[in-house]
Design an enzyme around this catalytic site. Structure first.
Site, PDB file in Angstrom:
ATOM      1  N   LYS A 122      77.134 -17.428  97.349  1.00 37.01           N
ATOM      2  CA  LYS A 122      76.463 -16.430  98.274  1.00 37.01           C
ATOM      3  C   LYS A 122      75.799 -17.074  99.355  1.00 37.01           C
ATOM      4  O   LYS A 122      74.977 -18.077  99.011  1.00 37.01           O
ATOM      5  CB  LYS A 122      75.608 -15.193  97.694  1.00 37.01           C
ATOM      6  CG  LYS A 122      75.213 -14.304  98.902  1.00 37.01           C
ATOM      7  CD  LYS A 122      74.491 -13.168  98.251  1.00 37.01           C
ATOM      8  CE  LYS A 122      73.070 -13.440  97.676  1.00 37.01           C
ATOM      9  NZ  LYS A 122      72.434 -12.182  97.558  1.00 37.01           N
TER      10      LYS A 122
ATOM     11  N   GLY B 231      62.933 -10.482  88.171  1.00 38.41           N
ATOM     12  CA  GLY B 231      64.005 -10.130  88.760  1.00 38.41           C
ATOM     13  C   GLY B 231      64.220 -11.080  90.042  1.00 38.41           C
ATOM     14  O   GLY B 231      64.095 -10.650  91.094  1.00 38.41           O
TER      15      GLY B 231
ATOM     16  N   LYS C 223      56.131 -16.566  97.360  1.00 38.43           N
ATOM     17  CA  LYS C 223      56.027 -15.182  97.356  1.00 38.43           C
ATOM     18  C   LYS C 223      55.234 -14.606  96.159  1.00 38.43           C
ATOM     19  O   LYS C 223      55.239 -15.330  95.179  1.00 38.43           O
ATOM     20  CB  LYS C 223      57.499 -14.406  97.504  1.00 38.43           C
ATOM     21  CG  LYS C 223      58.202 -14.314  98.750  1.00 38.43           C
ATOM     22  CD  LYS C 223      59.437 -13.730  98.711  1.00 38.43           C
ATOM     23  CE  LYS C 223      59.945 -13.562  99.933  1.00 38.43           C
ATOM     24  NZ  LYS C 223      61.360 -12.300  99.735  1.00 38.43           N
TER      25      LYS C 223
ATOM     26  N   ARG D 228      73.321  -4.814  93.538  1.00 34.96           N
ATOM     27  CA  ARG D 228      73.129  -5.769  91.965  1.00 34.96           C
ATOM     28  C   ARG D 228      71.596  -5.956  92.009  1.00 34.96           C
ATOM     29  O   ARG D 228      71.075  -5.816  90.813  1.00 34.96           O
ATOM     30  CB  ARG D 228      73.713  -6.924  92.348  1.00 34.96           C
ATOM     31  CG  ARG D 228      73.382  -7.892  93.171  1.00 34.96           C
ATOM     32  CD  ARG D 228      72.194  -8.895  92.953  1.00 34.96           C
ATOM     33  NE  ARG D 228      72.213 -10.039  93.704  1.00 34.96           N
ATOM     34  CZ  ARG D 228      71.114 -10.935  94.112  1.00 34.96           C
ATOM     35  NH1 ARG D 228      69.921 -10.542  93.564  1.00 34.96           N
ATOM     36  NH2 ARG D 228      70.971 -11.972  94.786  1.00 34.96           N
TER      37      ARG D 228
ATOM     38  N   SER E   6      58.050  -7.942 100.042  1.00 37.29           N
ATOM     39  CA  SER E   6      58.153  -9.388 100.302  1.00 37.29           C
ATOM     40  C   SER E   6      56.826 -10.291 100.915  1.00 37.29           C
ATOM     41  O   SER E   6      56.705 -11.017 101.682  1.00 37.29           O
ATOM     42  CB  SER E   6      59.260  -9.506 101.871  1.00 37.29           C
ATOM     43  OG  SER E   6      58.547  -8.911 102.651  1.00 37.29           O
TER      44      SER E   6
ATOM     45  N   ASP F   7      61.452 -13.926  95.370  1.00 39.79           N
ATOM     46  CA  ASP F   7      62.632 -14.860  94.915  1.00 39.79           C
ATOM     47  C   ASP F   7      62.354 -16.021  95.940  1.00 39.79           C
ATOM     48  O   ASP F   7      63.669 -16.911  96.140  1.00 39.79           O
ATOM     49  CB  ASP F   7      64.028 -14.048  95.670  1.00 39.79           C
ATOM     50  CG  ASP F   7      63.786 -13.495  96.932  1.00 39.79           C
ATOM     51  OD1 ASP F   7      62.858 -14.012  97.623  1.00 39.79           O
ATOM     52  OD2 ASP F   7      64.833 -13.136  97.441  1.00 39.79           O
TER      53      ASP F   7
ATOM     54  N   GLY G 172      60.750  -8.441  94.084  1.00 39.37           N
ATOM     55  CA  GLY G 172      60.596  -8.965  95.420  1.00 39.37           C
ATOM     56  C   GLY G 172      60.441 -10.438  95.381  1.00 39.37           C
ATOM     57  O   GLY G 172      60.833 -10.903  96.541  1.00 39.37           O
TER      58      GLY G 172
END
Length: 319
Positions: free
Chosen positions: A66, A290, A224, A109, A197, A220, A218
């Site tokens: 991706k 996540g 962050k 997803r 974010s 990633d 949030g």
């Protein structure tokens, strides 16, 4: 090669499809049948991020990448801030198979991973959902969470409260009472989804009651942060992938501070395949970190490509 444009995705992939695809890819990861390649992420200035997530799932026969990122100026242009495309290849030959629009797929997803963690880790009787964040992804998170638990009300907080009515409208569609609250009232929630974010923590340990499940979705990127390290350290931490969790995920701060050992983080796939029991007590705080892995993107893009091929949709081009 089949091109599946963004405009077709909503007709090809349902939230339920995304849930099952993500569940399968996390299970494959736990069984050692699939793995993610190192993430490439670059800051482009002015808050823009661009990068690549990729991987190989031998069980599903999926290889791909991706490409995309976060462009905060897009709202002023009438576009969503997250922009991406997924490229699928034949794992045996390397031949390109499909190019698939990745914007809606990313939202589906991400929400599916959060809902999967809620389904497996939250207390069965949980009735109050808290959401920290009210951007584009928040509505997807609310809908997905409502599919796995029978919530009776929703509490929400956002740094910019003027954005909350849009999330309230989603709650109304689902027939759920909705209330904008200050962060201390998140203690009333039995499940909390964080989807911001933010570069600094907003949710603190004092805002979370014993027995709560958190899906932190949030963070990633390095730097962050949504929740304070003390809260992460106090929880039993699960992740989509431990390597990403400690490097670009919510756990990065607690690990760097020496408050959490990376070896204590459990891949969520271990729960799915029965090698870890998940929640062990009603008072335990569980936290799912996540970060979003490339294999999730390949899994949902493969569904879109297969459906498009079956229905004669998309654009075939010679390579």
């Amino acid at each position: 090669m089949l091109i599946v444009p963004e405009t077709l995705i909503a007709s090809l992939v349902t939230p339920e499809d995304a849930f099952h695809a993500v569940e399968a890819c996390f299970s494959s990861m736990a069984r050692g049948e699939a793995y993610n390649f190192p993430v490439v992420r670059e800051a482009l200035g002015e808050g823009r991020q661009y990068g690549f997530k990729s991987g190989l799932d031998r069980a599903a026969g999926q290889l791909g990448v991706k490409a995309g990122g976060y462009f905060p100026g897009n709202a002023a242009r009438g576009l969503i801030n997250h922009q991406s495309s997924v490229f699928l290849f034949d794992p045996e030959t390397g031949r390109p198979l499909a190019m698939v629009g990745g914007n809606l797929l990313t939202a589906l997803r991400t929400a599916a991973a959060s809902a999967l963690a809620i389904d497996r880790l939250a207390r069965p009787e949980a009735e109050v959902l808290g959401i920290v964040g009210a951007g584009h992804q928040a509505g997807f998170q609310l809908r997905a969470a409502a599919r796995v638990r029978r919530f009776r009300r929703v509490l929400a907080w956002n740094l910019h409260p003027e954005m909350l009515p849009r999330l309230g409208a989603v709650a109304a569609e689902l027939g759920l009472p909705f209330e904008a609250v200050a962060l201390p009232r998140m203690r009333e929630a039995e499940v909390i989804v964080t989807i911001t974010s933010s570069p600094a923590a907003s949710l603190m340990a004092e805002h979370v009651a014993p027995g709560t499940h958190l899906s932190c979705m949030g963070t990633d990127t390095r730097g962050k942060q949504e929740v304070e390290p003390a809260l992460v350290a106090a929880a039993t931490v699960f992740a989509d992938e431990v390597a990403q969790s400690v490097s670009i995920g919510e756990a990065q701060h607690a690990v760097a501070a020496g408050m959490l050992d990376a070896s204590a983080i459990v891949p969520i796939g271990e729960v799915l395949v029965g090698r870890h029991p998940g929640r062990r007590s009603a008072q335990e705080i569980t936290l799912f970190d996540g970060t979003g892995v490339g294999l999730q993107d390949l899994a949902v893009a493969a569904v879109a490509a297969a459906r498009a091929s079956e229905r004669g949709l998309g654009i075939e081009v010679g390579i």
